[in-house]
Design a protein around this motif. Structure first.
Motif, PDB file in Angstrom:
ATOM      1  N   ALA A  60      13.944  49.119  37.678  1.00 19.28           N
ATOM      2  CA  ALA A  60      13.060  48.655  38.732  1.00 19.28           C
ATOM      3  C   ALA A  60      12.165  49.801  39.165  1.00 19.28           C
ATOM      4  O   ALA A  60      12.564  50.968  39.137  1.00 19.28           O
ATOM      5  N   TYR A  61      10.973  49.455  39.611  1.00 16.37           N
ATOM      6  CA  TYR A  61      10.023  50.489  40.024  1.00 16.37           C
ATOM      7  C   TYR A  61      10.595  51.342  41.152  1.00 16.37           C
ATOM      8  O   TYR A  61      10.358  52.552  41.208  1.00 16.37           O
ATOM      9  N   SER A  62      11.391  50.718  42.018  1.00 19.77           N
ATOM     10  CA  SER A  62      11.905  51.405  43.204  1.00 19.77           C
ATOM     11  C   SER A  62      12.879  52.531  42.864  1.00 19.77           C
ATOM     12  O   SER A  62      13.103  53.420  43.694  1.00 19.77           O
ATOM     13  N   VAL A  63      13.456  52.503  41.654  1.00 25.26           N
ATOM     14  CA  VAL A  63      14.452  53.521  41.314  1.00 25.26           C
ATOM     15  C   VAL A  63      14.071  54.328  40.081  1.00 25.26           C
ATOM     16  O   VAL A  63      14.778  55.284  39.719  1.00 25.26           O
ATOM     17  N   LYS A  64      12.988  53.970  39.435  1.00 25.97           N
ATOM     18  CA  LYS A  64      12.585  54.660  38.219  1.00 25.97           C
ATOM     19  C   LYS A  64      12.345  56.136  38.502  1.00 25.97           C
ATOM     20  O   LYS A  64      11.685  56.490  39.484  1.00 25.97           O
ATOM     21  N   GLY A  65      12.921  56.991  37.677  1.00 26.28           N
ATOM     22  CA  GLY A  65      12.795  58.424  37.861  1.00 26.28           C
ATOM     23  C   GLY A  65      13.878  59.026  38.726  1.00 26.28           C
ATOM     24  O   GLY A  65      14.061  60.251  38.743  1.00 26.28           O
ATOM     25  N   ARG A  66      14.620  58.183  39.451  1.00 26.63           N
ATOM     26  CA  ARG A  66      15.711  58.675  40.298  1.00 26.63           C
ATOM     27  C   ARG A  66      17.079  58.226  39.785  1.00 26.63           C
ATOM     28  O   ARG A  66      18.056  58.942  39.921  1.00 26.63           O
ATOM     29  N   PHE A  67      17.146  57.026  39.239  1.00 28.63           N
ATOM     30  CA  PHE A  67      18.406  56.452  38.761  1.00 28.63           C
ATOM     31  C   PHE A  67      18.405  56.416  37.234  1.00 28.63           C
ATOM     32  O   PHE A  67      17.356  56.193  36.615  1.00 28.63           O
ATOM     33  N   THR A  68      19.589  56.599  36.653  1.00 28.58           N
ATOM     34  CA  THR A  68      19.749  56.553  35.205  1.00 28.58           C
ATOM     35  C   THR A  68      20.954  55.703  34.844  1.00 28.58           C
ATOM     36  O   THR A  68      22.060  55.965  35.330  1.00 28.58           O
ATOM     37  N   ILE A  69      20.737  54.700  34.017  1.00 28.09           N
ATOM     38  CA  ILE A  69      21.837  53.868  33.524  1.00 28.09           C
ATOM     39  C   ILE A  69      22.253  54.395  32.154  1.00 28.09           C
ATOM     40  O   ILE A  69      21.421  54.817  31.344  1.00 28.09           O
ATOM     41  N   SER A  70      23.554  54.389  31.919  1.00 30.93           N
ATOM     42  CA  SER A  70      24.070  54.813  30.624  1.00 30.93           C
ATOM     43  C   SER A  70      25.385  54.091  30.377  1.00 30.93           C
ATOM     44  O   SER A  70      25.915  53.419  31.264  1.00 30.93           O
ATOM     45  N   ARG A  71      25.895  54.229  29.164  1.00 28.80           N
ATOM     46  CA  ARG A  71      27.157  53.570  28.861  1.00 28.80           C
ATOM     47  C   ARG A  71      27.985  54.430  27.917  1.00 28.80           C
ATOM     48  O   ARG A  71      27.454  55.245  27.162  1.00 28.80           O
ATOM     49  N   ASP A  72      29.286  54.233  28.008  1.00 35.00           N
ATOM     50  CA  ASP A  72      30.237  54.867  27.099  1.00 35.00           C
ATOM     51  C   ASP A  72      31.013  53.733  26.448  1.00 35.00           C
ATOM     52  O   ASP A  72      31.912  53.158  27.060  1.00 35.00           O
ATOM     53  N   ASN A  73      30.641  53.415  25.216  1.00 38.20           N
ATOM     54  CA  ASN A  73      31.266  52.269  24.550  1.00 38.20           C
ATOM     55  C   ASN A  73      32.757  52.454  24.357  1.00 38.20           C
ATOM     56  O   ASN A  73      33.535  51.503  24.461  1.00 38.20           O
ATOM     57  N   ALA A  74      33.168  53.677  24.101  1.00 39.59           N
ATOM     58  CA  ALA A  74      34.593  53.936  23.865  1.00 39.59           C
ATOM     59  C   ALA A  74      35.421  53.680  25.112  1.00 39.59           C
ATOM     60  O   ALA A  74      36.600  53.327  25.028  1.00 39.59           O
ATOM     61  N   LYS A  75      34.797  53.876  26.281  1.00 42.68           N
ATOM     62  CA  LYS A  75      35.508  53.673  27.550  1.00 42.68           C
ATOM     63  C   LYS A  75      35.180  52.331  28.183  1.00 42.68           C
ATOM     64  O   LYS A  75      35.643  52.047  29.286  1.00 42.68           O
ATOM     65  N   ASN A  76      34.375  51.512  27.490  1.00 43.33           N
ATOM     66  CA  ASN A  76      33.958  50.211  28.041  1.00 43.33           C
ATOM     67  C   ASN A  76      33.405  50.358  29.451  1.00 43.33           C
ATOM     68  O   ASN A  76      33.735  49.570  30.352  1.00 43.33           O
ATOM     69  N   THR A  77      32.578  51.354  29.633  1.00 44.17           N
ATOM     70  CA  THR A  77      32.096  51.709  30.957  1.00 44.17           C
ATOM     71  C   THR A  77      30.582  51.873  30.948  1.00 44.17           C
ATOM     72  O   THR A  77      30.013  52.437  30.006  1.00 44.17           O
ATOM     73  N   VAL A  78      29.961  51.371  32.001  1.00 44.37           N
ATOM     74  CA  VAL A  78      28.535  51.577  32.243  1.00 44.37           C
ATOM     75  C   VAL A  78      28.410  52.383  33.534  1.00 44.37           C
ATOM     76  O   VAL A  78      29.145  52.145  34.498  1.00 44.37           O
ATOM     77  N   TYR A  79      27.478  53.323  33.528  1.00 48.09           N
ATOM     78  CA  TYR A  79      27.296  54.206  34.672  1.00 48.09           C
ATOM     79  C   TYR A  79      25.914  54.018  35.294  1.00 48.09           C
ATOM     80  O   TYR A  79      24.977  53.592  34.633  1.00 48.09           O
ATOM     81  N   LEU A  80      25.822  54.390  36.556  1.00 47.97           N
ATOM     82  CA  LEU A  80      24.525  54.487  37.213  1.00 47.97           C
ATOM     83  C   LEU A  80      24.511  55.817  37.954  1.00 47.97           C
ATOM     84  O   LEU A  80      25.201  55.973  38.968  1.00 47.97           O
ATOM     85  N   GLN A  81      23.767  56.772  37.419  1.00 47.83           N
ATOM     86  CA  GLN A  81      23.581  58.056  38.082  1.00 47.83           C
ATOM     87  C   GLN A  81      22.428  57.912  39.059  1.00 47.83           C
ATOM     88  O   GLN A  81      21.317  57.549  38.657  1.00 47.83           O
ATOM     89  N   MET A  82      22.699  58.199  40.311  1.00 45.81           N
ATOM     90  CA  MET A  82      21.697  58.032  41.361  1.00 45.81           C
ATOM     91  C   MET A  82      21.403  59.386  41.990  1.00 45.81           C
ATOM     92  O   MET A  82      22.301  60.013  42.572  1.00 45.81           O
ATOM     93  N   ASN A  83      20.178  59.833  41.862  1.00 46.20           N
ATOM     94  CA  ASN A  83      19.744  61.109  42.424  1.00 46.20           C
ATOM     95  C   ASN A  83      18.670  60.888  43.476  1.00 46.20           C
ATOM     96  O   ASN A  83      18.075  59.816  43.551  1.00 46.20           O
ATOM     97  N   SER A  84      18.430  61.904  44.271  1.00 43.19           N
ATOM     98  CA  SER A  84      17.385  61.848  45.310  1.00 43.19           C
ATOM     99  C   SER A  84      17.528  60.586  46.153  1.00 43.19           C
ATOM    100  O   SER A  84      16.558  59.854  46.391  1.00 43.19           O
ATOM    101  N   LEU A  85      18.739  60.329  46.598  1.00 44.34           N
ATOM    102  CA  LEU A  85      19.003  59.103  47.344  1.00 44.34           C
ATOM    103  C   LEU A  85      18.268  59.088  48.677  1.00 44.34           C
ATOM    104  O   LEU A  85      18.082  60.135  49.317  1.00 44.34           O
TER     105      LEU A  85
END
Length: 114
Positions: A60-85
């Motif tokens: 979303a435009y509101s979080v672009k450049g501040r938030f990062t989505i990623s995943r670890d398939n081996a851990k069946n986990t998706v992450y959301l790194q949130m910076n500059s909150l």
């Protein structure tokens, strides 16, 4: 029945960072896409970031450049790194997974103070 469990929410001052995790009870490859949403009181649930099985990512435009989505398939986990909150990031954050059915986690509260 797949379950999604979020964690990592909490209280942080403006400018700080948090990392949210979403653990699936089964393989995340079962989902064509996974994403993070948020909802604050009186507002509609807002899509923040999605990642497809093929690795395509949208923000979303509101979080672009501040938030990062990623995943670890081996851990069946998706992450959301949130910076500059910011205080306006305060909301309940939800993880979702789309297959033939849409699955939601229970949500995790994020509070950002000024």
């Amino acid at each position: 029945q797949v379950q999604l469990v979020e964690s990592g929410g909490g209280s942080v001052q403006a400018g700080g960072s948090l990392r949210l995790s979403c653990v699936a009870s089964g393989s995340i490859f079962s989902f064509s896409s996974m994403g993070w949403y948020r909802q604050s009181p009186g507002k509609q649930r807002e899509s923040l970031a999605t990642i497809t099985r093929g690795g395509n990512i949208d923000y979303a435009y509101s979080v672009k450049g501040r938030f990062t989505i990623s995943r670890d398939n081996a851990k069946n986990t998706v992450y959301l790194q949130m910076n500059s909150l910011k205080p306006e990031d305060t909301a309940v954050y939800y993880c979702n997974g789309d297959s033939s059915t849409r699955y939601w986690g229970q949500g995790t509260q994020v509070t950002v103070s000024s």
